[in-house]
Design a protein around this motif. Sequence first.
Motif, mmCIF file in Angstrom:
data_model
loop_
_atom_site.group_PDB
_atom_site.id
_atom_site.type_symbol
_atom_site.label_atom_id
_atom_site.label_comp_id
_atom_site.label_asym_id
_atom_site.label_seq_id
_atom_site.Cartn_x
_atom_site.Cartn_y
_atom_site.Cartn_z
ATOM 1 N N THR A 85 14.551 -9.806 6.443
ATOM 2 C CA THR A 85 14.120 -9.646 5.065
ATOM 3 C C THR A 85 14.285 -8.184 4.691
ATOM 4 N N GLU A 86 14.967 -7.949 3.580
ATOM 5 C CA GLU A 86 15.167 -6.589 3.086
ATOM 6 C C GLU A 86 14.053 -6.260 2.091
ATOM 7 N N ILE A 87 13.567 -5.026 2.147
ATOM 8 C CA ILE A 87 12.595 -4.586 1.154
ATOM 9 C C ILE A 87 13.080 -3.295 0.505
ATOM 10 N N SER A 88 12.584 -3.055 -0.686
ATOM 11 C CA SER A 88 12.675 -1.727 -1.287
ATOM 12 C C SER A 88 11.230 -1.254 -1.374
ATOM 13 N N PHE A 89 11.031 0.043 -1.468
ATOM 14 C CA PHE A 89 9.673 0.580 -1.480
ATOM 15 C C PHE A 89 9.695 1.849 -2.312
ATOM 16 N N VAL A 90 9.138 1.776 -3.526
ATOM 17 C CA VAL A 90 9.228 2.888 -4.473
ATOM 18 C C VAL A 90 7.849 3.179 -5.062
ATOM 19 N N ILE A 91 7.470 4.446 -5.031
ATOM 20 C CA ILE A 91 6.240 4.909 -5.686
ATOM 21 C C ILE A 91 6.598 6.183 -6.444
ATOM 22 N N LEU A 92 6.185 6.238 -7.701
ATOM 23 C CA LEU A 92 6.447 7.442 -8.478
ATOM 24 C C LEU A 92 5.763 8.634 -7.814
ATOM 25 N N PRO A 93 6.464 9.763 -7.671
ATOM 26 C CA PRO A 93 5.926 10.907 -6.930
ATOM 27 C C PRO A 93 4.559 11.381 -7.413
ATOM 28 N N GLU A 94 4.327 11.355 -8.709
ATOM 29 C CA GLU A 94 3.049 11.847 -9.224
ATOM 30 C C GLU A 94 1.875 10.926 -8.869
ATOM 31 N N PHE A 95 2.178 9.717 -8.356
ATOM 32 C CA PHE A 95 1.133 8.778 -7.956
ATOM 33 C C PHE A 95 1.166 8.494 -6.457
ATOM 34 N N ASP A 96 2.026 9.210 -5.729
ATOM 35 C CA ASP A 96 2.156 8.988 -4.295
ATOM 36 C C ASP A 96 0.927 9.541 -3.583
ATOM 37 N N SER A 97 0.153 8.647 -3.023
ATOM 38 C CA SER A 97 -1.056 9.019 -2.286
ATOM 39 C C SER A 97 -1.233 7.997 -1.162
ATOM 40 N N PRO A 98 -2.032 8.321 -0.157
ATOM 41 C CA PRO A 98 -2.278 7.328 0.899
ATOM 42 C C PRO A 98 -2.801 6.005 0.341
ATOM 43 N N GLU A 99 -3.680 6.060 -0.662
ATOM 44 C CA GLU A 99 -4.237 4.831 -1.248
ATOM 45 C C GLU A 99 -3.141 3.988 -1.914
ATOM 46 N N THR A 100 -2.234 4.636 -2.639
ATOM 47 C CA THR A 100 -1.147 3.920 -3.312
ATOM 48 C C THR A 100 -0.186 3.312 -2.295
ATOM 49 N N ARG A 101 0.200 4.099 -1.288
ATOM 50 C CA ARG A 101 1.113 3.606 -0.250
ATOM 51 C C ARG A 101 0.522 2.402 0.466
ATOM 52 N N GLU A 102 -0.754 2.520 0.849
ATOM 53 C CA GLU A 102 -1.414 1.423 1.571
ATOM 54 C C GLU A 102 -1.519 0.167 0.715
ATOM 55 N N SER A 103 -1.829 0.321 -0.561
ATOM 56 C CA SER A 103 -1.948 -0.832 -1.452
ATOM 57 C C SER A 103 -0.613 -1.575 -1.541
ATOM 58 N N LEU A 104 0.467 -0.848 -1.801
ATOM 59 C CA LEU A 104 1.783 -1.477 -1.920
ATOM 60 C C LEU A 104 2.222 -2.063 -0.579
ATOM 61 N N TRP A 105 2.025 -1.321 0.514
ATOM 62 C CA TRP A 105 2.449 -1.800 1.827
ATOM 63 C C TRP A 105 1.685 -3.066 2.232
ATOM 64 N N LYS A 106 0.354 -3.101 2.032
ATOM 65 C CA LYS A 106 -0.429 -4.274 2.420
ATOM 66 C C LYS A 106 0.027 -5.525 1.671
ATOM 67 N N LYS A 107 0.275 -5.394 0.373
ATOM 68 C CA LYS A 107 0.703 -6.553 -0.411
ATOM 69 C C LYS A 107 2.103 -6.982 0.021
ATOM 70 N N CYS A 108 2.972 -6.021 0.227
ATOM 71 C CA CYS A 108 4.335 -6.306 0.684
ATOM 72 C C CYS A 108 4.289 -7.002 2.055
ATOM 73 N N ARG A 109 3.492 -6.457 2.950
ATOM 74 C CA ARG A 109 3.382 -6.995 4.321
ATOM 75 C C ARG A 109 2.844 -8.424 4.314
ATOM 76 N N SER A 110 1.957 -8.736 3.374
ATOM 77 C CA SER A 110 1.396 -10.089 3.312
ATOM 78 C C SER A 110 2.453 -11.130 2.944
#
Length: 170
Positions: free
Chosen positions: A93-118
């Motif tokens: 399975t291929e993924i893309s993973f994009v977060i706007l730099p001004e919102f890049d934070s551990p909380e944002t990364r974890e939120s997107l990663w957890k949903k993607c991983r599920s």
Amino acid sequence: MDIISKFTVGSEGGISDLITIIDSSVGTLYKDFVSEESIKEYKNSIDPRKMINDLNDLSNQLVMTYADQQPIGYSIIKSGSQFPGIPEGKRATEISFVILPEFDSPETRESLWKKCRSAINFTDIIWINILAHDPLLKFLKETGFTNIADDHTGPFNLPSQILTMDINKG
């Protein structure tokens, strides 16, 4: 700030949010490598109708991340997407993973990663072709991805890395 990641359908609203992020991230990721004119041409070539059709393909899923209801990141998950080097008989399975730099934070990364991983428990291997200068590269490696090849990607064919992660079963 209220951060939430959720599955989004390929509707006009979902695509509008996706294009908002693509426009902003393309400008940021490529500004030091290609001309402003080339970036503008690329942004103008984005076809919302094609994106809706691609996302409504049953093998694709879109996860959007919002901060206070403003779109700030996304991941597109493409089942059955292969690349050379996937062991025979393995589902990839291929993924893309994009977060706007001004919102890049551990909380944002974890939120997107957890949903993607599920959404990817059904596969054997996840892979991503990510720009070598993308600030999210370090996060993905810390999450467990391994670099298996150097490559080139994106609309301007810039240096990238192909990363994979084996999904443990059971």
